[in-house]
Design an enzyme around this catalytic site. Sequence first.
Site, PDB file in Angstrom:
ATOM      1  N   LYS A 139       0.845  -1.188   0.000  1.00  0.00           N
ATOM      2  CA  LYS A 139       0.000   0.000   0.000  1.00  0.00           C
ATOM      3  C   LYS A 139       0.885   1.243   0.000  1.00  0.00           C
ATOM      4  O   LYS A 139       0.991   1.987   0.972  1.00  0.00           O
ATOM      5  CB  LYS A 139      -0.940  -0.015   1.197  1.00  0.00           C
ATOM      6  CG  LYS A 139      -1.939  -1.173   1.133  1.00  0.00           C
ATOM      7  CD  LYS A 139      -2.800  -1.256   2.375  1.00  0.00           C
ATOM      8  CE  LYS A 139      -3.759  -2.433   2.298  1.00  0.00           C
ATOM      9  NZ  LYS A 139      -4.564  -2.603   3.527  1.00  0.00           N
ATOM     10  N   GLU A 200      -3.392 -15.913   3.136  1.00  0.00           N
ATOM     11  CA  GLU A 200      -4.236 -15.065   3.972  1.00  0.00           C
ATOM     12  C   GLU A 200      -5.469 -15.837   4.407  1.00  0.00           C
ATOM     13  O   GLU A 200      -6.150 -16.458   3.591  1.00  0.00           O
ATOM     14  CB  GLU A 200      -4.662 -13.823   3.187  1.00  0.00           C
ATOM     15  CG  GLU A 200      -5.597 -12.913   3.957  1.00  0.00           C
ATOM     16  CD  GLU A 200      -6.121 -11.771   3.101  1.00  0.00           C
ATOM     17  OE1 GLU A 200      -5.440 -10.743   3.030  1.00  0.00           O
ATOM     18  OE2 GLU A 200      -7.212 -11.936   2.498  1.00  0.00           O
ATOM     19  N   ASP A 221      -5.895 -12.275   8.963  1.00  0.00           N
ATOM     20  CA  ASP A 221      -6.513 -11.022   8.534  1.00  0.00           C
ATOM     21  C   ASP A 221      -7.646 -10.580   9.454  1.00  0.00           C
ATOM     22  O   ASP A 221      -8.603 -11.321   9.682  1.00  0.00           O
ATOM     23  CB  ASP A 221      -7.041 -11.182   7.106  1.00  0.00           C
ATOM     24  CG  ASP A 221      -7.549  -9.872   6.529  1.00  0.00           C
ATOM     25  OD1 ASP A 221      -6.912  -8.834   6.773  1.00  0.00           O
ATOM     26  OD2 ASP A 221      -8.584  -9.896   5.833  1.00  0.00           O
TER      27      ASP A 221
END
Length: 284
Positions: A139, A200, A221
């Site tokens: 990100k 994940e 997560d």
Amino acid sequence: MDETVDRQWVGDLVRATIEEDLAGGVDVTTTATVDPDQVSVAELVARADGVVAGLEIAELVLRQVAAPDEIEIEYGVRDGDSVQRGAVLMTVRGKTRQLLTAERTTLNLLCHLSGVATLTRHWVDAVDGTGAVIRDTRKTMPLLRSLEKYAVRCGGGKNHRMGLSDAALIKDNHVIAAGGVAEAYRLVRKAYPEIGIEVEVDSVEDAVIAVESGAELILLDNMDVPLLREAVEKVAGRARLEASGGLTLDQAREVAETGVDFLAVGALTHSAPVLDIALDLKEA
């Protein structure tokens, strides 16, 4: 900068940022107010406490605007150093016009990267002694990834994968597309037998399935602290575990103390406030 940062690419980035500011013309204010032969000394000064990152980038900007033999640069600190308000990070002597023309581009990059390093250090300090490692994510700002990840390292953090090809991260949409956690892992391992794979999951049950499928790294997560503890207990050291999603600095230590190996923090790069740094002009 270190060997992980492509210096030619950084040079191209610096040239593009300068061209963006000048837009094919000149610095009209500086050209109108400053004699072309005037020489000054400029100090890059921290206006707040923090961790420095990007000094070599700042130097590249200054040297790109100035002729090589018309500028002298002296470092007061190095990337990764903690500084207090008022610290002189760099002293530059050169033509006043060139210093002022380069000022904003220099500070844009230096303040941003130092902000990333500073925020990272806060997270690293928060989990100190727990054994957990702070890692970044993808990100990042477009085209600034390698520099932002470098700044994370300056702050004491570690890097997650750089892009989509250097490691696999099987996320929820991949699991849906493949028909399950185990099948998704099998397909990636078959296609890329040598690559590192992280899976994940959003439940303890899927964490167990992932590790029993062969996963060595599992991303937990958006799990709260009790679920993280349960996942650590159920996985029982058979894979490394990474907490991610919704993490905040004030809960970082509590999360780290669950026994996870990593905290993945997107905020390090997507939400870091700049470190306030100024360029103060002085007479030569």
